[in-house]
Design a protein around this motif. Structure first.
Motif, PDB file in Angstrom:
ATOM      1  N   TYR A 120      58.025  47.001  46.307  1.00 33.16           N
ATOM      2  CA  TYR A 120      56.986  45.973  46.166  1.00 33.16           C
ATOM      3  C   TYR A 120      55.773  46.384  46.975  1.00 33.16           C
ATOM      4  CZ  TYR A 120      54.340  41.726  47.106  1.00 33.16           C
ATOM      5  OH  TYR A 120      53.329  40.825  47.244  1.00 33.16           O
ATOM      6  N   HIS A 121      54.581  46.253  46.363  1.00 31.85           N
ATOM      7  CA  HIS A 121      53.329  46.593  47.027  1.00 31.85           C
ATOM      8  C   HIS A 121      52.442  45.353  47.100  1.00 31.85           C
ATOM      9  CE1 HIS A 121      53.967  50.998  46.381  1.00 31.85           C
ATOM     10  NE2 HIS A 121      54.581  50.566  45.293  1.00 31.85           N
ATOM     11  N   PRO A 122      52.144  44.826  48.277  1.00 29.39           N
ATOM     12  CA  PRO A 122      51.096  43.798  48.363  1.00 29.39           C
ATOM     13  C   PRO A 122      49.763  44.461  48.045  1.00 29.39           C
ATOM     14  CG  PRO A 122      51.753  44.498  50.546  1.00 29.39           C
ATOM     15  CD  PRO A 122      52.696  45.179  49.599  1.00 29.39           C
ATOM     16  N   GLY A 123      48.791  43.687  47.598  1.00 32.09           N
ATOM     17  CA  GLY A 123      47.516  44.310  47.260  1.00 32.09           C
ATOM     18  C   GLY A 123      46.458  43.328  46.823  1.00 32.09           C
ATOM     19  N   LYS A 124      45.448  43.856  46.122  1.00 29.59           N
ATOM     20  CA  LYS A 124      44.313  43.058  45.678  1.00 29.59           C
ATOM     21  C   LYS A 124      44.641  42.334  44.371  1.00 29.59           C
ATOM     22  CE  LYS A 124      40.920  46.198  47.789  1.00 29.59           C
ATOM     23  NZ  LYS A 124      39.716  47.036  47.560  1.00 29.59           N
ATOM     24  N   TYR A 125      43.626  41.633  43.827  1.00 32.72           N
ATOM     25  CA  TYR A 125      43.796  40.897  42.581  1.00 32.72           C
ATOM     26  C   TYR A 125      42.614  41.189  41.659  1.00 32.72           C
ATOM     27  CZ  TYR A 125      47.397  38.578  45.257  1.00 32.72           C
ATOM     28  OH  TYR A 125      48.503  38.325  46.020  1.00 32.72           O
ATOM     29  N   LEU A 126      42.427  42.477  41.356  1.00 35.24           N
ATOM     30  CA  LEU A 126      41.404  42.871  40.399  1.00 35.24           C
ATOM     31  C   LEU A 126      41.805  42.414  39.007  1.00 35.24           C
ATOM     32  CD1 LEU A 126      40.881  46.577  41.596  1.00 35.24           C
ATOM     33  CD2 LEU A 126      39.544  44.565  42.264  1.00 35.24           C
ATOM     34  N   MET A 127      40.838  42.373  38.090  1.00 32.61           N
ATOM     35  CA  MET A 127      41.161  42.050  36.710  1.00 32.61           C
ATOM     36  C   MET A 127      42.241  43.001  36.205  1.00 32.61           C
ATOM     37  SD  MET A 127      39.507  39.443  35.626  1.00 32.61           S
ATOM     38  CE  MET A 127      38.026  38.446  35.912  1.00 32.61           C
ATOM     39  N   ALA A 128      43.222  42.474  35.461  1.00 30.67           N
ATOM     40  CA  ALA A 128      44.385  43.273  35.077  1.00 30.67           C
ATOM     41  C   ALA A 128      44.025  44.454  34.192  1.00 30.67           C
ATOM     42  CB  ALA A 128      45.414  42.385  34.374  1.00 30.67           C
TER      43      ALA A 128
END
Length: 218
Positions: A120-128
């Motif tokens: 699992y990688h936490p991260g950003k929320y760019l457009m998919a």
């Protein structure tokens, strides 16, 4: 058609909000018919949206060890040969499925086998649909080794609206083709990385269904 378990809390909160809002309107604005009907409409729209988003259709899965099934409902947005750098460190065929907020958001295993790798990688929320979302967004990476020895990598990627990825697998777990391995809330994407030479059976722009559509054939 079932209601997905991941939506129980959201549905309960939505019903509570609707109940409180309607009670307040009836108490303070009982004579304002226009406002009352607007609140009725918004309450109905909210509940319908939650119900359709967390719907979980019952599907008959026709498993086949030579086939790679689609892991999610949505639209094929990427088919290309690319360097996969997290696990394989070699060229693979990538197929990406974009899930809009109106799609079913449960994720299904494209193949049967043993989970050889999970992270699992936490991260950003760019457009998919942003190419950088594959490496920068919140995501999971899962690799399943089939009985034939072929390894398939699939990756859940959160989108701009998604704020929670759910998974039901870990390393060493046996998975069956078409069974649910996770869920992503509110718009997202799933990438699948296949061996070079896999016969691809979809094309860009195709509408696909998880556990039903064949992405390719070994």
């Amino acid at each position: 058609m079932k209601f997905h378990k991941e939506g129980y809390t959201t549905l309960a909160l939505s019903i509570l909000v609707v109940f409180v809002l309607n009670a307040l309107v009836h108490f303070f604005y009982a004579d304002n018919k226009a406002l009352t009907w607007i609140v009725y409409f918004l309450s109905f729209a909210l509940l319908v949206t939650v119900i359709q988003f967390f719907r979980s259709p019952i599907r008959k899965i026709n498993g086949n060890d030579q086939k790679i099934l689609c892991p999610a409902d949505g639209k094929v947005v990427v088919i290309e040969e690319t360097e996969e750098t997290e696990y394989f460190n070699e060229k693979r065929l990538q197929i990406s499925i974009f899930m809009s907020p109106i799609n079913v958001h449960s994720n299904r295993s494209p193949v049967s086998g043993i989970v050889k790798f999970f992270k699992y990688h936490p991260g950003k929320y760019l457009m998919a649909w942003n190419p950088k979302s594959s490496t920068l967004n919140e995501r999971t990476t899962i690799v399943v080794k089939t009985t034939s020895g072929a390894e398939v990598l699939f990756r859940q990627i959160a989108g701009a609206l998604a704020r929670r990825i759910v998974w039901y697998v870990n390393e060493g777990k046996e998975v069956k083709q078409g069974e649910e391995f996770g869920f992503i809330k509110f718009g997202s994407r799933v990438d699948v990385f296949l061996p070079i030479g896999t016969k691809i059976k979809v094309k860009l722009g195709d509408k696909v269904k998880g556990g039903i559509t064949e992405l390719g054939e070994f």
